[in-house]
Design a protein around this motif. Structure first.
Motif, mmCIF file in Angstrom:
data_model
loop_
_atom_site.group_PDB
_atom_site.id
_atom_site.type_symbol
_atom_site.label_atom_id
_atom_site.label_comp_id
_atom_site.label_asym_id
_atom_site.label_seq_id
_atom_site.Cartn_x
_atom_site.Cartn_y
_atom_site.Cartn_z
ATOM 1 N N ALA A 7 11.884 62.685 38.595
ATOM 2 C CA ALA A 7 13.334 62.508 38.493
ATOM 3 C C ALA A 7 13.613 61.126 37.932
ATOM 4 N N ILE A 8 14.785 61.001 37.353
ATOM 5 C CA ILE A 8 15.219 59.704 36.827
ATOM 6 C C ILE A 8 16.454 59.279 37.596
ATOM 7 N N TYR A 9 16.370 58.122 38.215
ATOM 8 C CA TYR A 9 17.512 57.542 38.921
ATOM 9 C C TYR A 9 18.022 56.352 38.110
ATOM 10 N N THR A 10 19.330 56.351 37.830
ATOM 11 C CA THR A 10 19.928 55.240 37.098
ATOM 12 C C THR A 10 21.056 54.645 37.924
ATOM 13 N N ARG A 11 21.281 53.349 37.722
ATOM 14 C CA ARG A 11 22.344 52.657 38.454
ATOM 15 C C ARG A 11 22.874 51.517 37.625
ATOM 16 N N LYS A 12 24.162 51.299 37.769
ATOM 17 C CA LYS A 12 24.815 50.128 37.171
ATOM 18 C C LYS A 12 25.801 49.611 38.198
ATOM 19 N N SER A 13 25.792 48.308 38.437
ATOM 20 C CA SER A 13 26.609 47.723 39.497
ATOM 21 C C SER A 13 28.107 47.787 39.242
ATOM 22 N N ASP A 26 22.969 55.963 30.358
ATOM 23 C CA ASP A 26 22.327 56.800 29.331
ATOM 24 C C ASP A 26 21.080 56.114 28.770
ATOM 25 N N ALA A 27 21.181 54.818 28.519
ATOM 26 C CA ALA A 27 20.051 54.065 27.973
ATOM 27 C C ALA A 27 18.882 54.039 28.964
ATOM 28 N N GLN A 28 19.195 53.828 30.243
ATOM 29 C CA GLN A 28 18.143 53.833 31.259
ATOM 30 C C GLN A 28 17.463 55.201 31.318
ATOM 31 N N ARG A 29 18.280 56.263 31.327
ATOM 32 C CA ARG A 29 17.750 57.621 31.407
ATOM 33 C C ARG A 29 16.883 57.936 30.188
ATOM 34 N N GLU A 30 17.355 57.533 29.011
ATOM 35 C CA GLU A 30 16.609 57.794 27.777
ATOM 36 C C GLU A 30 15.241 57.112 27.796
ATOM 37 N N ALA A 31 15.202 55.860 28.246
ATOM 38 C CA ALA A 31 13.938 55.122 28.302
ATOM 39 C C ALA A 31 12.967 55.772 29.293
ATOM 40 N N CYS A 32 13.476 56.162 30.441
ATOM 41 C CA CYS A 32 12.612 56.794 31.443
ATOM 42 C C CYS A 32 12.129 58.160 30.967
ATOM 43 N N ALA A 33 13.017 58.923 30.331
ATOM 44 C CA ALA A 33 12.634 60.244 29.823
ATOM 45 C C ALA A 33 11.520 60.113 28.790
ATOM 46 N N ALA A 34 11.608 59.108 27.944
ATOM 47 C CA ALA A 34 10.568 58.879 26.941
ATOM 48 C C ALA A 34 9.239 58.561 27.620
ATOM 49 N N VAL A 47 12.591 66.376 35.723
ATOM 50 C CA VAL A 47 13.566 67.209 36.409
ATOM 51 C C VAL A 47 14.903 66.936 35.729
ATOM 52 N N LYS A 48 15.622 67.968 35.369
ATOM 53 C CA LYS A 48 16.860 67.785 34.606
ATOM 54 C C LYS A 48 18.056 67.358 35.462
ATOM 55 N N GLU A 49 17.918 67.394 36.763
ATOM 56 C CA GLU A 49 18.990 66.935 37.661
ATOM 57 C C GLU A 49 19.284 65.464 37.383
ATOM 58 N N PRO A 80 7.095 61.749 44.488
ATOM 59 C CA PRO A 80 7.458 60.327 44.524
ATOM 60 C C PRO A 80 6.647 59.520 43.506
ATOM 61 N N ARG A 81 7.319 58.986 42.516
ATOM 62 C CA ARG A 81 6.739 58.116 41.492
ATOM 63 C C ARG A 81 7.775 57.044 41.195
ATOM 64 N N ARG A 82 7.318 55.917 40.732
ATOM 65 C CA ARG A 82 8.256 54.862 40.335
ATOM 66 C C ARG A 82 8.227 54.698 38.835
ATOM 67 N N VAL A 83 9.320 55.041 38.204
ATOM 68 C CA VAL A 83 9.502 54.810 36.776
ATOM 69 C C VAL A 83 10.901 54.229 36.667
ATOM 70 N N CYS A 84 11.003 52.931 36.853
ATOM 71 C CA CYS A 84 12.329 52.322 36.838
ATOM 72 C C CYS A 84 12.217 50.854 36.455
ATOM 73 N N ARG A 85 13.352 50.294 36.138
ATOM 74 C CA ARG A 85 13.366 48.893 35.723
ATOM 75 C C ARG A 85 13.250 47.955 36.908
ATOM 76 N N ARG A 86 13.653 48.417 38.086
ATOM 77 C CA ARG A 86 13.583 47.588 39.276
ATOM 78 C C ARG A 86 12.973 48.383 40.419
ATOM 79 N N PRO A 87 11.669 48.338 40.580
ATOM 80 C CA PRO A 87 11.018 49.151 41.607
ATOM 81 C C PRO A 87 11.583 48.953 43.008
ATOM 82 N N LEU A 88 12.024 47.756 43.341
ATOM 83 C CA LEU A 88 12.560 47.532 44.679
ATOM 84 C C LEU A 88 13.841 48.301 44.918
ATOM 85 N N ASP A 89 14.527 48.669 43.858
ATOM 86 C CA ASP A 89 15.788 49.384 43.977
ATOM 87 C C ASP A 89 15.639 50.684 44.751
#
Length: 102
Positions: A7-13, A26-34, A47-49, A80-89
């Motif tokens: 899954a791809i989780y994105t967040r913006k404050s 969208d940019a975060q999701r695109e990078a993770c999808a790639a 996962v498309k959710e 459970p996998r970590r594919v994100c810009r901020r793993p602690l998030d």
């Protein structure tokens, strides 16, 4: 080969810019999808959710998409996998959730 459901989780404050047709989420999701696609030979599958929390601070775990993601991990729908810009998030919440489930 085992399929790894990712899954791809994105967040913006802030809400700033989220109204744009292509925004930070969208940019975060695109990078993770790639990245997930680059791991297809290892069985990774996206996962498309959508798990997007726009305009919500990372200083709280009270984020609707994060809570849905953690529930889906606990239910075994996502590996459970970590594919994100901020793993602690995500990792602090996931560790707490996994500890509570044990």
């Amino acid at each position: 080969m085992k399929t790894v459901r990712c899954a791809i989780y994105t967040r913006k404050s802030s809400d700033e810019g989220l109204e744009q047709s292509f925004n930070s989420l969208d940019a975060q999701r695109e990078a993770c999808a790639a990245y997930i696609l680059s791991q297809a030979s290892e069985g990774w599958s996206e996962v498309k959710e959508a798990y997007d929390d726009g305009g919500i601070s990372g200083g709280t775990l009270e984020r609707p998409a994060l809570q849905r993601l953690l529930a889906d991990v606990a239910a075994g729908r996502i590996e459970p996998r970590r594919v994100c810009r901020r793993p602690l998030d995500v990792s602090h919440a996931a560790i707490g959730m996994m500890s509570a489930a044990a």
